[in-house]
Design a protein around this motif. Structure first.
Motif, PDB file in Angstrom:
ATOM      1  N   PRO A  95       0.803  -1.233   0.000  1.00 16.74           N
ATOM      2  CA  PRO A  95       0.000   0.000   0.000  1.00 16.74           C
ATOM      3  C   PRO A  95       0.833   1.279   0.000  1.00 16.74           C
ATOM      4  N   THR A  96       2.020   1.233   0.541  1.00 18.35           N
ATOM      5  CA  THR A  96       2.879   2.431   0.559  1.00 18.35           C
ATOM      6  C   THR A  96       3.575   2.671  -0.782  1.00 18.35           C
ATOM      7  N   GLN A  97       3.426   1.729  -1.710  1.00 15.42           N
ATOM      8  CA  GLN A  97       4.136   1.811  -2.988  1.00 15.42           C
ATOM      9  C   GLN A  97       3.217   2.081  -4.178  1.00 15.42           C
ATOM     10  N   HIS A  98       1.932   2.264  -3.929  1.00 13.82           N
ATOM     11  CA  HIS A  98       0.989   2.525  -5.025  1.00 13.82           C
ATOM     12  C   HIS A  98       1.374   3.792  -5.768  1.00 13.82           C
ATOM     13  N   GLY A  99       1.189   3.773  -7.082  1.00 16.88           N
ATOM     14  CA  GLY A  99       1.438   4.950  -7.905  1.00 16.88           C
ATOM     15  C   GLY A  99       2.900   5.222  -8.206  1.00 16.88           C
ATOM     16  N   ARG A 100       3.764   4.257  -7.946  1.00 21.82           N
ATOM     17  CA  ARG A 100       5.204   4.441  -8.165  1.00 21.82           C
ATOM     18  C   ARG A 100       5.747   3.584  -9.301  1.00 21.82           C
ATOM     19  N   GLY A 101       4.871   2.946 -10.061  1.00 22.69           N
ATOM     20  CA  GLY A 101       5.316   2.131 -11.182  1.00 22.69           C
ATOM     21  C   GLY A 101       5.696   0.713 -10.831  1.00 22.69           C
ATOM     22  N   VAL A 102       5.436   0.304  -9.597  1.00 19.75           N
ATOM     23  CA  VAL A 102       5.801  -1.044  -9.167  1.00 19.75           C
ATOM     24  C   VAL A 102       4.987  -2.088  -9.933  1.00 19.75           C
ATOM     25  N   GLY A 103       3.676  -1.890 -10.038  1.00 18.77           N
ATOM     26  CA  GLY A 103       2.825  -2.830 -10.760  1.00 18.77           C
ATOM     27  C   GLY A 103       3.227  -2.932 -12.225  1.00 18.77           C
ATOM     28  N   ARG A 104       3.512  -1.799 -12.843  1.00 23.46           N
ATOM     29  CA  ARG A 104       3.938  -1.779 -14.249  1.00 23.46           C
ATOM     30  C   ARG A 104       5.230  -2.569 -14.434  1.00 23.46           C
ATOM     31  N   ALA A 105       6.213  -2.332 -13.554  1.00 20.71           N
ATOM     32  CA  ALA A 105       7.494  -3.035 -13.646  1.00 20.71           C
ATOM     33  C   ALA A 105       7.322  -4.533 -13.420  1.00 20.71           C
ATOM     34  N   LEU A 106       6.508  -4.896 -12.434  1.00 16.40           N
ATOM     35  CA  LEU A 106       6.260  -6.313 -12.174  1.00 16.40           C
ATOM     36  C   LEU A 106       5.577  -6.995 -13.353  1.00 16.40           C
ATOM     37  N   LEU A 107       4.556  -6.354 -13.921  1.00 27.66           N
ATOM     38  CA  LEU A 107       3.832  -6.968 -15.029  1.00 27.66           C
ATOM     39  C   LEU A 107       4.736  -7.136 -16.243  1.00 27.66           C
ATOM     40  N   ALA A 108       5.545  -6.142 -16.558  1.00 31.95           N
ATOM     41  CA  ALA A 108       6.457  -6.250 -17.706  1.00 31.95           C
ATOM     42  C   ALA A 108       7.422  -7.425 -17.518  1.00 31.95           C
ATOM     43  N   ALA A 109       7.984  -7.542 -16.332  1.00 34.54           N
ATOM     44  CA  ALA A 109       8.910  -8.649 -16.058  1.00 34.54           C
ATOM     45  C   ALA A 109       8.186  -9.985 -16.051  1.00 34.54           C
ATOM     46  N   LEU A 110       6.965 -10.006 -15.536  1.00 36.02           N
ATOM     47  CA  LEU A 110       6.188 -11.244 -15.481  1.00 36.02           C
ATOM     48  C   LEU A 110       5.832 -11.732 -16.878  1.00 36.02           C
ATOM     49  N   LEU A 111       5.481 -10.825 -17.774  1.00 39.73           N
ATOM     50  CA  LEU A 111       5.180 -11.219 -19.155  1.00 39.73           C
ATOM     51  C   LEU A 111       6.379 -11.910 -19.786  1.00 39.73           C
ATOM     52  N   ASP A 112       7.554 -11.338 -19.620  1.00 40.79           N
ATOM     53  CA  ASP A 112       8.772 -11.952 -20.172  1.00 40.79           C
ATOM     54  C   ASP A 112       9.049 -13.302 -19.526  1.00 40.79           C
ATOM     55  N   ALA A 113       8.935 -13.382 -18.207  1.00 42.73           N
ATOM     56  CA  ALA A 113       9.233 -14.620 -17.492  1.00 42.73           C
ATOM     57  C   ALA A 113       8.223 -15.713 -17.824  1.00 42.73           C
ATOM     58  N   ALA A 114       6.955 -15.347 -17.976  1.00 42.49           N
ATOM     59  CA  ALA A 114       5.928 -16.343 -18.316  1.00 42.49           C
ATOM     60  C   ALA A 114       6.168 -16.893 -19.720  1.00 42.49           C
ATOM     61  N   GLU A 115       6.523 -16.023 -20.646  1.00 39.89           N
ATOM     62  CA  GLU A 115       6.842 -16.485 -21.997  1.00 39.89           C
ATOM     63  C   GLU A 115       8.055 -17.414 -21.968  1.00 39.89           C
ATOM     64  N   ALA A 116       9.079 -17.053 -21.217  1.00 39.05           N
ATOM     65  CA  ALA A 116      10.276 -17.891 -21.097  1.00 39.05           C
ATOM     66  C   ALA A 116       9.951 -19.240 -20.455  1.00 39.05           C
ATOM     67  N   SER A 117       8.890 -19.286 -19.639  1.00 42.49           N
ATOM     68  CA  SER A 117       8.467 -20.535 -18.995  1.00 42.49           C
ATOM     69  C   SER A 117       7.640 -21.418 -19.934  1.00 42.49           C
ATOM     70  N   GLY A 118       7.339 -20.904 -21.124  1.00 43.77           N
ATOM     71  CA  GLY A 118       6.604 -21.696 -22.102  1.00 43.77           C
ATOM     72  C   GLY A 118       5.146 -21.354 -22.248  1.00 43.77           C
ATOM     73  N   PHE A 119       4.647 -20.418 -21.470  1.00 45.12           N
ATOM     74  CA  PHE A 119       3.248 -20.028 -21.608  1.00 45.12           C
ATOM     75  C   PHE A 119       3.053 -19.254 -22.914  1.00 45.12           C
ATOM     76  N   ARG A 120       1.864 -19.418 -23.531  1.00 44.92           N
ATOM     77  CA  ARG A 120       1.575 -18.768 -24.810  1.00 44.92           C
ATOM     78  C   ARG A 120       0.486 -17.713 -24.718  1.00 44.92           C
ATOM     79  N   THR A 121      -0.220 -17.675 -23.603  1.00 48.20           N
ATOM     80  CA  THR A 121      -1.218 -16.630 -23.373  1.00 48.20           C
ATOM     81  C   THR A 121      -1.313 -16.372 -21.884  1.00 48.20           C
ATOM     82  N   MET A 122      -1.578 -15.107 -21.528  1.00 50.72           N
ATOM     83  CA  MET A 122      -1.763 -14.752 -20.130  1.00 50.72           C
ATOM     84  C   MET A 122      -3.159 -14.170 -19.965  1.00 50.72           C
ATOM     85  N   VAL A 123      -3.822 -14.595 -18.912  1.00 51.34           N
ATOM     86  CA  VAL A 123      -5.158 -14.119 -18.586  1.00 51.34           C
ATOM     87  C   VAL A 123      -5.079 -13.353 -17.276  1.00 51.34           C
ATOM     88  N   ALA A 124      -5.722 -12.208 -17.250  1.00 47.67           N
ATOM     89  CA  ALA A 124      -5.866 -11.439 -16.015  1.00 47.67           C
ATOM     90  C   ALA A 124      -7.300 -11.623 -15.547  1.00 47.67           C
TER      91      ALA A 124
END
Length: 177
Positions: A95-124
């Protein structure tokens, strides 16, 4: 002056206490999770270990001043074999980190890591149809895939669930390996 980008790294069971605390806040105060009881530190450590064992990404964002600013992970969307190439993301920010780009940075890294893990689609699967989460995912290229009305009851109100989806790598353009 903008806050520096957090350092994203793979989570370890040693991060479980901080992750459990972030999740407990969202369970108690938010609608993104439909849980009504927070996950224990032990259960959180087991979740991290399970993801590591399956080769699925579980990431943390470390704040510039130290400490865990947020976390994200991708799990197989459903347990049946045909879903092996589809994952669902989970992202929670302290909660102290909202609005600082943490979610954006995590999602960008997660997309790359999920693709590297073999996933072909991500659902939110966006509990409470949280506008900030919808905007975050849309900015990362997710498209609206559906809305389930009144799927959860929490904090004295009915909550909708929004589904969004994004291809990873070749998506459905080719057969999985």
């Amino acid at each position: 002056m903008a806050a520096p980008d957090p350092v994203i790294r793979s989570a370890t069971p040693d991060d479980a206490r901080a992750i459990a605390a972030i999740y407990a806040h969202h369970v108690a105060h938010g609608t993104a999770s439909y849980d009504t009881e927070p996950r224990s530190t032990l259960a959180t450590a087991a979740l991290i270990s399970e993801h590591r064992g399956k080769g699925w990404p579980f990431l943390v964002a470390e704040a510039a001043g130290g400490g865990i600013a947020g976390y994200a992970y991708a799990s197989q969307f459903r347990p049946r074999a045909a879903y092996a190439w589809a994952c669902e993301d989970s992202i929670y920010v302290a909660p102290t980190q909202h609005g600082r780009g943490v979610g954006r940075a995590l999602l960008a890294a997660l997309l790359d890591a999920a693709e590297a893990s073999g996933f072909r689609t991500m659902v939110a699967v966006i509990g409470g149809a949280e506008p900030a989460s919808v905007a975050l995912h849309a900015a990362a290229g997710f498209v609206h895939a559906g809305r389930l009305v009144g799927m959860g009851w929490k904090h004295g109100r009915w909550l909708d669930t929004v589904y969004m989806q994004r291809p990873l790598g070749d998506g459905t353009a080719s057969a999985p390996a």
